[in-house]
Write a protein that holds these residues in place. Structure first.
Motif, PDB file in Angstrom:
ATOM      1  N   TRP A  12       1.377  -1.000   0.065  1.00 21.19           N
ATOM      2  CA  TRP A  12       0.210   0.013   0.130  1.00 21.19           C
ATOM      3  C   TRP A  12       0.973   1.642   0.204  1.00 21.19           C
ATOM      4  O   TRP A  12       1.940   1.092   0.461  1.00 21.19           O
ATOM      5  N   MET A  13      -0.217   2.262  -0.194  1.00 19.38           N
ATOM      6  CA  MET A  13       1.016   3.826  -0.080  1.00 19.38           C
ATOM      7  C   MET A  13       0.136   4.576   0.331  1.00 19.38           C
ATOM      8  O   MET A  13      -1.209   4.578  -0.328  1.00 19.38           O
ATOM      9  N   VAL A  14       0.926   6.053   0.928  1.00 19.15           N
ATOM     10  CA  VAL A  14      -0.246   6.835   1.446  1.00 19.15           C
ATOM     11  C   VAL A  14       0.732   8.076   1.188  1.00 19.15           C
ATOM     12  O   VAL A  14       1.602   7.878   1.160  1.00 19.15           O
ATOM     13  N   ASN A  15       0.285   9.605   1.516  1.00 21.06           N
ATOM     14  CA  ASN A  15       0.679  10.591   1.637  1.00 21.06           C
ATOM     15  C   ASN A  15       1.250  10.780   3.203  1.00 21.06           C
ATOM     16  O   ASN A  15       0.941   9.747   3.839  1.00 21.06           O
ATOM     17  N   SER A  16       2.558  11.350   2.537  1.00 17.51           N
ATOM     18  CA  SER A  16       3.354  12.134   3.906  1.00 17.51           C
ATOM     19  C   SER A  16       2.298  12.538   4.756  1.00 17.51           C
ATOM     20  O   SER A  16       2.778  12.229   6.110  1.00 17.51           O
ATOM     21  N   ASN A  73      -4.915   9.367   1.457  1.00 20.36           N
ATOM     22  CA  ASN A  73      -5.378   9.204   0.716  1.00 20.36           C
ATOM     23  C   ASN A  73      -4.275   7.655   0.837  1.00 20.36           C
ATOM     24  O   ASN A  73      -3.577   7.508  -0.224  1.00 20.36           O
ATOM     25  N   PRO A  74      -5.011   6.589   1.338  1.00 24.73           N
ATOM     26  CA  PRO A  74      -4.245   4.963   1.605  1.00 24.73           C
ATOM     27  C   PRO A  74      -4.507   4.545   0.981  1.00 24.73           C
ATOM     28  O   PRO A  74      -5.813   4.527   0.206  1.00 24.73           O
ATOM     29  N   HIS A  75      -3.953   4.201  -0.713  1.00 25.08           N
ATOM     30  CA  HIS A  75      -4.190   3.156  -1.194  1.00 25.08           C
ATOM     31  C   HIS A  75      -3.695   2.229  -1.479  1.00 25.08           C
ATOM     32  O   HIS A  75      -2.197   1.890  -1.400  1.00 25.08           O
TER      33      HIS A  75
END
Length: 158
Positions: free
Chosen positions: A85-89, A93-95
């Motif tokens: 997964w990725m998220v903005n710092s 927007n976790p996705h």
């Protein structure tokens, strides 16, 4: 001469996978202090703790992109397989980036910010191989084969 150690956290919870911010002013870690594992950021100067993710699954193995704008991590939602997964710092927007065919245990950014490496099982329980993909979750390539004992974390050598 030894420097004096400073304790940074004191909580009745499990905390794992510390990762420094690119500027070194804070560190990110995974903790279950409020139930499932989520990401927390500890700012050194302010001694301030900020929760970045909230109940999106069980979040482990975070790593910052070289520009500090994004965080890649492994997340297990419900009974599903752990995925990248990725998220903005800032925690927005976790996705999902990539749901593998088997258990993924670790993810890390390439120093150039264009690729992500991850460790995934390929059929042997508790044995993992290393793969690389574009930061978009495309163009997967297995980079290790038949390694014994590959476990819970990986990193790039710059």
């Amino acid at each position: 001469m030894m420097d004096q150690a400073t304790q940074l956290s004191d909580m009745e919870a499990s905390s794992y996978y510390p990762a420094f911010t690119p500027d070194g002013s804070s560190f990110l870690f995974s903790s279950n202090r409020n139930g499932p594992f989520d990401l927390y950021l500890l700012r050194f100067g302010e001694k301030q703790l900020q929760q970045l993710t909230q109940n999106i699954g069980n979040v482990v193995s975070p790593d910052y992109s070289s520009d500090g704008r994004r965080i890649v991590f492994v997340n297990q939602v419900g009974d599903g397989l752990p995925a990248v997964w990725m998220v903005n710092s800032d925690g927005l927007n976790p996705h999902l980036v990539y749901a593998g065919a088997d258990t993924i245990v670790a993810a890390t950014w390439a120093p150039n910010g264009e690729q992500i490496a991850y460790a995934m099982s390929v059929g042997v329980p508790l044995e993992y191989e290393i793969f690389v993909m574009d930061a978009t979750g495309k163009n997967h390539r297995q980079v290790s084969r038949d390694l014994q004992g590959i476990g819970g974390s990986i990193d790039w050598v710059a």
